[in-house]
Design a protein around this motif. Structure first.
Motif, PDB file in Angstrom:
ATOM      1  N   PRO A  18      -1.443  34.050  75.189  1.00 26.84           N
ATOM      2  CA  PRO A  18      -1.477  34.893  76.428  1.00 26.84           C
ATOM      3  C   PRO A  18      -0.052  34.783  76.616  1.00 26.84           C
ATOM      4  O   PRO A  18       1.013  34.298  76.331  1.00 26.84           O
ATOM      5  N   GLY A  19      -0.048  35.797  77.688  1.00 27.24           N
ATOM      6  CA  GLY A  19       1.801  35.994  77.557  1.00 27.24           C
ATOM      7  C   GLY A  19       2.083  37.263  77.595  1.00 27.24           C
ATOM      8  O   GLY A  19       3.303  37.529  77.515  1.00 27.24           O
ATOM      9  N   VAL A  20       1.494  37.836  76.105  1.00 32.25           N
ATOM     10  CA  VAL A  20       1.941  38.617  75.257  1.00 32.25           C
ATOM     11  C   VAL A  20       1.525  39.662  75.535  1.00 32.25           C
ATOM     12  O   VAL A  20       0.447  39.658  75.521  1.00 32.25           O
ATOM     13  N   THR A  21       2.550  40.774  75.759  1.00 28.86           N
ATOM     14  CA  THR A  21       1.821  42.016  76.112  1.00 28.86           C
ATOM     15  C   THR A  21       2.720  42.674  75.045  1.00 28.86           C
ATOM     16  O   THR A  21       3.323  42.431  74.804  1.00 28.86           O
ATOM     17  N   ASP A  22       2.038  44.361  74.746  1.00 31.44           N
ATOM     18  CA  ASP A  22       2.374  44.920  74.445  1.00 31.44           C
ATOM     19  C   ASP A  22       1.894  44.583  72.529  1.00 31.44           C
ATOM     20  O   ASP A  22       3.223  44.837  71.648  1.00 31.44           O
ATOM     21  N   GLY A  23       1.239  43.768  71.992  1.00 35.18           N
ATOM     22  CA  GLY A  23       1.432  43.724  70.776  1.00 35.18           C
ATOM     23  C   GLY A  23       1.287  44.075  69.671  1.00 35.18           C
ATOM     24  O   GLY A  23       1.548  44.249  68.794  1.00 35.18           O
ATOM     25  N   LEU A  24       0.658  45.475  70.368  1.00 34.33           N
ATOM     26  CA  LEU A  24      -0.059  46.660  68.817  1.00 34.33           C
ATOM     27  C   LEU A  24       0.766  46.900  68.773  1.00 34.33           C
ATOM     28  O   LEU A  24       1.119  47.282  67.382  1.00 34.33           O
ATOM     29  N   ALA A  25       1.875  47.130  69.763  1.00 34.30           N
ATOM     30  CA  ALA A  25       3.160  48.105  68.644  1.00 34.30           C
ATOM     31  C   ALA A  25       4.576  47.181  68.495  1.00 34.30           C
ATOM     32  O   ALA A  25       5.325  47.353  67.503  1.00 34.30           O
ATOM     33  N   THR A  40       8.694  45.125  64.316  1.00 32.34           N
ATOM     34  CA  THR A  40       9.126  43.583  63.786  1.00 32.34           C
ATOM     35  C   THR A  40       8.358  44.292  62.668  1.00 32.34           C
ATOM     36  O   THR A  40       9.898  44.607  61.236  1.00 32.34           O
ATOM     37  N   VAL A  41       7.653  44.130  61.739  1.00 35.49           N
ATOM     38  CA  VAL A  41       7.916  44.372  60.120  1.00 35.49           C
ATOM     39  C   VAL A  41       8.582  45.382  60.086  1.00 35.49           C
ATOM     40  O   VAL A  41       9.135  45.586  58.660  1.00 35.49           O
ATOM     41  N   GLU A  42       8.019  46.449  60.663  1.00 34.35           N
ATOM     42  CA  GLU A  42       8.944  47.958  60.019  1.00 34.35           C
ATOM     43  C   GLU A  42      10.660  47.641  60.411  1.00 34.35           C
ATOM     44  O   GLU A  42      11.865  47.689  59.461  1.00 34.35           O
ATOM     45  N   ARG A  43      11.077  46.959  61.168  1.00 36.60           N
ATOM     46  CA  ARG A  43      12.059  46.588  61.288  1.00 36.60           C
ATOM     47  C   ARG A  43      12.939  45.333  59.930  1.00 36.60           C
ATOM     48  O   ARG A  43      13.986  45.564  59.619  1.00 36.60           O
ATOM     49  N   TYR A  44      11.894  44.586  59.354  1.00 36.73           N
ATOM     50  CA  TYR A  44      12.198  43.884  58.355  1.00 36.73           C
ATOM     51  C   TYR A  44      12.066  45.077  57.293  1.00 36.73           C
ATOM     52  O   TYR A  44      12.850  45.013  56.597  1.00 36.73           O
ATOM     53  N   LEU A  45      11.199  45.868  57.167  1.00 38.66           N
ATOM     54  CA  LEU A  45      11.215  46.704  55.920  1.00 38.66           C
ATOM     55  C   LEU A  45      12.389  47.886  56.094  1.00 38.66           C
ATOM     56  O   LEU A  45      12.995  47.855  55.031  1.00 38.66           O
ATOM     57  N   THR A  46      13.131  47.882  57.511  1.00 40.56           N
ATOM     58  CA  THR A  46      14.528  48.971  57.632  1.00 40.56           C
ATOM     59  C   THR A  46      16.020  47.939  57.242  1.00 40.56           C
ATOM     60  O   THR A  46      16.385  48.984  56.063  1.00 40.56           O
ATOM     61  N   GLU A  47      15.741  46.754  57.693  1.00 45.96           N
ATOM     62  CA  GLU A  47      17.173  46.274  57.536  1.00 45.96           C
ATOM     63  C   GLU A  47      16.632  45.644  55.894  1.00 45.96           C
ATOM     64  O   GLU A  47      17.433  45.013  55.388  1.00 45.96           O
ATOM     65  N   GLY A  48      15.439  46.000  55.112  1.00 48.07           N
ATOM     66  CA  GLY A  48      15.954  44.789  53.730  1.00 48.07           C
ATOM     67  C   GLY A  48      15.966  43.105  53.965  1.00 48.07           C
ATOM     68  O   GLY A  48      16.150  42.689  52.902  1.00 48.07           O
TER      69      GLY A  48
END
Length: 103
Positions: free
Chosen positions: A78-85, A90-98
């Motif tokens: 509940p309360g979370v929107t735009d979770g699909l994106a 978030t995962v892509e950010r971790y991959l990019t930042e190493g």
């Protein structure tokens, strides 16, 4: 909430793409945020509206097949929107930042 689901007819042979397209068409016409990949269609919204779309997608396949398989996974937060994106970002950010994994 995000629901990832797969609906497939049973007993119609191996080529089920046309049937799956009927289900995906229902999802896309719903107007809710959605994504389709090789295994699942994900849809985001409130419980009742998402489940209504899933039910109608199953009905679209069932209209042309006497038996239907449905696999469904839900993230109820509940309360979370735009979770699909945001989840993917978030995962892509971790991959990019190493970044390292948390232990």
């Amino acid at each position: 909430m995000i629901v990832a689901f797969s609906v497939s007819p049973l007993g119609v042979g191996e080529d089920v793409g046309e049937y799956v397209a009927d289900a995906v068409r229902v999802v896309r016409e719903s107007g809710l945020p959605n994504r389709t990949d090789a295994m699942f269609t994900s849809i985001e919204g409130e419980w009742d509206e998402v489940m209504d779309v899933v039910k109608r997608a199953v009905a679209a396949v069932e209209a042309r097949s006497g038996r239907v398989s449905l696999v469904l996974k839900a993230d109820i937060r509940p309360g979370v929107t735009d979770g699909l994106a945001s989840k993917v970002e978030t995962v892509e950010r971790y991959l990019t930042e190493g970044g390292t994994s948390r232990t």
